[in-house]
Scaffold this motif. Structure first.
Motif, PDB file in Angstrom:
ATOM      1  N   UNK A 222       5.817 -10.231 -13.114  1.00  0.00           N
ATOM      2  CA  UNK A 222       5.513  -9.094 -12.342  1.00  0.00           C
ATOM      3  C   UNK A 222       6.517  -8.115 -11.922  1.00  0.00           C
ATOM      4  N   UNK A 223       6.338  -6.811 -12.362  1.00  0.00           N
ATOM      5  CA  UNK A 223       7.437  -5.940 -11.941  1.00  0.00           C
ATOM      6  C   UNK A 223       6.676  -4.640 -11.395  1.00  0.00           C
ATOM      7  N   UNK A 224       7.690  -3.848 -10.542  1.00  0.00           N
ATOM      8  CA  UNK A 224       7.041  -2.767  -9.925  1.00  0.00           C
ATOM      9  C   UNK A 224       7.813  -2.183  -8.985  1.00  0.00           C
ATOM     10  N   UNK A 225       7.277  -1.096  -8.175  1.00  0.00           N
ATOM     11  CA  UNK A 225       8.052  -0.679  -6.767  1.00  0.00           C
ATOM     12  C   UNK A 225       8.132  -1.795  -5.871  1.00  0.00           C
ATOM     13  N   UNK A 226       8.740  -1.825  -5.001  1.00  0.00           N
ATOM     14  CA  UNK A 226       8.869  -2.657  -3.943  1.00  0.00           C
ATOM     15  C   UNK A 226       7.414  -2.853  -3.400  1.00  0.00           C
ATOM     16  N   UNK A 227       7.026  -1.416  -2.694  1.00  0.00           N
ATOM     17  CA  UNK A 227       5.638  -1.248  -1.961  1.00  0.00           C
ATOM     18  C   UNK A 227       4.507  -1.974  -2.723  1.00  0.00           C
ATOM     19  N   UNK A 228       4.427  -1.774  -3.932  1.00  0.00           N
ATOM     20  CA  UNK A 228       3.374  -2.347  -4.966  1.00  0.00           C
ATOM     21  C   UNK A 228       3.518  -3.913  -4.745  1.00  0.00           C
ATOM     22  N   UNK A 229       4.418  -4.377  -5.042  1.00  0.00           N
ATOM     23  CA  UNK A 229       5.190  -5.815  -5.079  1.00  0.00           C
ATOM     24  C   UNK A 229       4.527  -6.412  -3.903  1.00  0.00           C
ATOM     25  N   UNK A 230       5.260  -5.742  -2.708  1.00  0.00           N
ATOM     26  CA  UNK A 230       5.001  -6.600  -1.568  1.00  0.00           C
ATOM     27  C   UNK A 230       3.679  -6.339  -0.935  1.00  0.00           C
ATOM     28  N   UNK A 231       3.219  -5.401  -0.901  1.00  0.00           N
ATOM     29  CA  UNK A 231       1.900  -4.766  -0.416  1.00  0.00           C
ATOM     30  C   UNK A 231       0.702  -5.239  -1.325  1.00  0.00           C
ATOM     31  N   UNK A 232       0.665  -5.055  -2.648  1.00  0.00           N
ATOM     32  CA  UNK A 232      -0.424  -5.540  -3.451  1.00  0.00           C
ATOM     33  C   UNK A 232       0.204  -6.311  -4.658  1.00  0.00           C
ATOM     34  N   UNK A 233       0.285  -7.511  -4.439  1.00  0.00           N
ATOM     35  CA  UNK A 233       1.022  -7.939  -5.621  1.00  0.00           C
ATOM     36  C   UNK A 233      -0.327  -8.455  -6.273  1.00  0.00           C
ATOM     37  N   UNK A 234      -0.264  -8.729  -7.846  1.00  0.00           N
ATOM     38  CA  UNK A 234      -1.338  -8.770  -8.578  1.00  0.00           C
ATOM     39  C   UNK A 234      -1.399 -10.445  -9.056  1.00  0.00           C
ATOM     40  N   UNK A 235      -0.207 -10.864  -9.529  1.00  0.00           N
ATOM     41  CA  UNK A 235      -0.276 -12.264 -10.216  1.00  0.00           C
ATOM     42  C   UNK A 235      -0.355 -13.181  -9.117  1.00  0.00           C
ATOM     43  N   UNK A 236      -1.207 -14.170  -9.265  1.00  0.00           N
ATOM     44  CA  UNK A 236      -1.694 -15.330  -8.126  1.00  0.00           C
ATOM     45  C   UNK A 236      -0.038 -15.958  -7.959  1.00  0.00           C
ATOM     46  N   UNK A 237       0.697 -16.116  -8.841  1.00  0.00           N
ATOM     47  CA  UNK A 237       2.053 -16.951  -8.533  1.00  0.00           C
ATOM     48  C   UNK A 237       2.727 -15.987  -7.426  1.00  0.00           C
ATOM     49  N   UNK A 238       2.769 -14.588  -7.760  1.00  0.00           N
ATOM     50  CA  UNK A 238       3.425 -13.838  -6.690  1.00  0.00           C
ATOM     51  C   UNK A 238       2.923 -13.784  -5.317  1.00  0.00           C
ATOM     52  N   UNK A 239       1.631 -13.961  -5.271  1.00  0.00           N
ATOM     53  CA  UNK A 239       1.017 -13.925  -4.076  1.00  0.00           C
ATOM     54  C   UNK A 239       1.359 -15.092  -3.390  1.00  0.00           C
ATOM     55  N   UNK A 240       1.477 -16.467  -4.119  1.00  0.00           N
ATOM     56  CA  UNK A 240       1.591 -17.657  -3.696  1.00  0.00           C
ATOM     57  C   UNK A 240       3.085 -17.497  -3.018  1.00  0.00           C
TER      58      UNK A 240
END
Lengths: 248, 205
Positions: A222-240
């Motif tokens: 996953x890659x993107x703006x920090x706000x997106x990654x930290x607030x709305x992560x999409x990949x289940x591994x990222x969330x975990x």
């Protein structure tokens, strides 16, 4: 996007001699003059990716384009490329047999063919920027971890690199020293330096990254703006992963 | 004579030992193989055999120089040299690999050549590990020169043999010989540890 302003990793695979694949067909685009933070669980290939960027690890396959030019084809340019990419290590790797000033002077004199006086001039002005001019004649083992890392950053900066790579620069430091190193990195980020940082400092990623890259099992998931990654992560591994790091 | 043999073999052996050491550290498999074979063969055979073998391989005419018969001195010296080069090369190699890998990476990441990294970063640090072990090798060499009596070189042990056959006082002769070897080796170890201390000071200054 202007290709001259990017570092592009194309389908890079790195397989070590023991058969483990640290990078598995990994592709990613880094923008120049931006701060990219790479996060992910340990063993996900973050450090290997960073190390391929200055060819401390040579990819088994794939290509890396630095401002549109492959850095893998021309073997003779390996050294020139490394000169353009400063690297900061987790364990500082200062040269223990040299004084602080000589640590910083060595590559300037040897690689840039500067005289000792010219090199010392550059070194001293950089040292004063990080508030360590008074330590110039000390040996590395007389310094604290935070001081060592700040000097390691200065040592890389002294060659006027286009990119600065940071491999977990604060992981070996005591909490109170992390701040002083992060402060140096923050002012570097503000100056418009291209920075690629592998770190567990989520706060730094959140506030100073222009782009966050999440890696797992040798790939960018996953890659993107920090706000997106930290607030709305999409990949289940990222969330975990974020869950385990942020809610300890 | 004993001391002369030891000094020459350690100094030249160190220079000669650099070659297999760097061969073994090389990334080229052929060089690595040659280097390792050299070291393993020499470490795996007794010095006495090597000395006698080389002596019999190089059959020189008797040449006297400053009272020394060069026809036995040169092959003997050569054997000792080759022998010490193998041990010294291991000492050097050990010293070099004991330097943290990060040091090399840091040097390379700064755009230094492999050669500069070796010369300016790795070797200065490796020397601190090499010198103590080299001192050890020097002391060993002093003692091993005793093997030259088989070639009839007038080193300490050979002289002892002469004295023993003249005086028939076996015990006394060997006690004196032991004391003399010790008198040679003890100051050497002392001298070596003073060098070690000085190296340590230069680091923590």
């Amino acid at each position: 996007m202007n290709q001259n302003k990017t570092i592009e990793v194309k389908e890079v695979t790195k397989q070590f001699k023991d058969g483990t694949k640290a990078l598995d067909n990994c592709s990613v685009l880094f923008e120049c003059e931006k701060v990219t933070v790479i996060i992910g669980p340990s063993g996900s290939g973050k450090s290997t990716l960073l190390r391929t960027l200055n060819l401390l690890e040579i990819p088994s396959s794939g290509d890396i384009l630095f401002e549109g030019i492959s850095i893998l084809n021309v073997k003779s340019d390996l050294r020139i490329h490394r000169e353009l990419t400063g690297m900061v290590f987790q364990n500082f790797n200062l040269f223990p047999h040299l004084t602080v000033i000589d640590n910083i002077n060595l590559a300037q004199m040897s690689v840039k063919n500067k005289t000792r006086i010219e090199a010392t001039d550059t070194s001293q002005s950089l040292l004063s920027q990080v508030g360590l001019l008074h330590k110039q004649n000390n040996y590395p083992n007389q310094l604290s971890g935070g001081e060592k890392q700040r000097i390691a950053i200065v040592r890389a900066l002294a060659l006027n690199p286009k990119v600065m790579l940071f491999d977990e620069p604060t992981s070996a430091l005591d909490p109170e020293m992390i701040k002083e190193v992060l402060n140096v990195m923050k002012s570097l980020a503000k100056s418009g330096m291209t920075m690629i940082v592998v770190t567990h400092e989520m706060d730094f990623a959140r506030k100073f990254a222009d782009q966050v890259i999440v890696m797992d099992k040798g790939q960018v998931i996953e890659q993107g703006y920090p706000e997106t990654i930290f607030n709305h992560p999409s990949h289940p591994r990222t969330i975990q992963f974020l869950d385990s790091v942020l809610n300890k | 004579m004993t001391l002369l043999l030891a000094v020459i073999s350690v100094i030249l052996g160190t220079l000669l030992g650099l070659i297999p050491a760097f061969m073994r550290l090389s990334s080229k498999k052929v060089l690595k193989f040659i280097g390792s074979s050299y070291v393993e063969i020499i470490r795996g055979t007794p010095l006495l055999v090597q000395v006698l073998l080389i002596y019999s391989l190089i059959k020189m005419k008797v040449i006297l120089f400053a009272g020394v018969d060069l026809s036995s001195f040169i092959p003997g010296m050569l054997a000792l040299l080759i022998n010490s080069s193998a041990y010294v090369s291991e000492v050097i190699r050990g010293g070099i690999i004991s330097v943290d890998k990060g040091q090399k990476e840091a040097g390379l990441s700064l755009g230094l050549t492999e050669k500069t990294v070796m010369r300016k970063i790795i070797l200065p640090q490796a020397i601190k590990n090499i010198v103590p072990a080299l001192g050890n090798e020097f002391v060993t060499m002093i003692k091993e020169t005793s093997i030259f009596m088989y070639l009839g070189i007038a080193e300490l042990m050979y002289s002892a043999l002469m004295i023993r056959s003249e005086t028939y006082s076996v015990k006394e002769t060997y006690i004196v010989v032991a004391v003399m070897y010790f008198l040679l080796t003890y100051p050497t170890s002392k001298w070596m540890s003073s060098i070690e201390r000085r190296l340590k000071v230069s680091e923590s200054k």
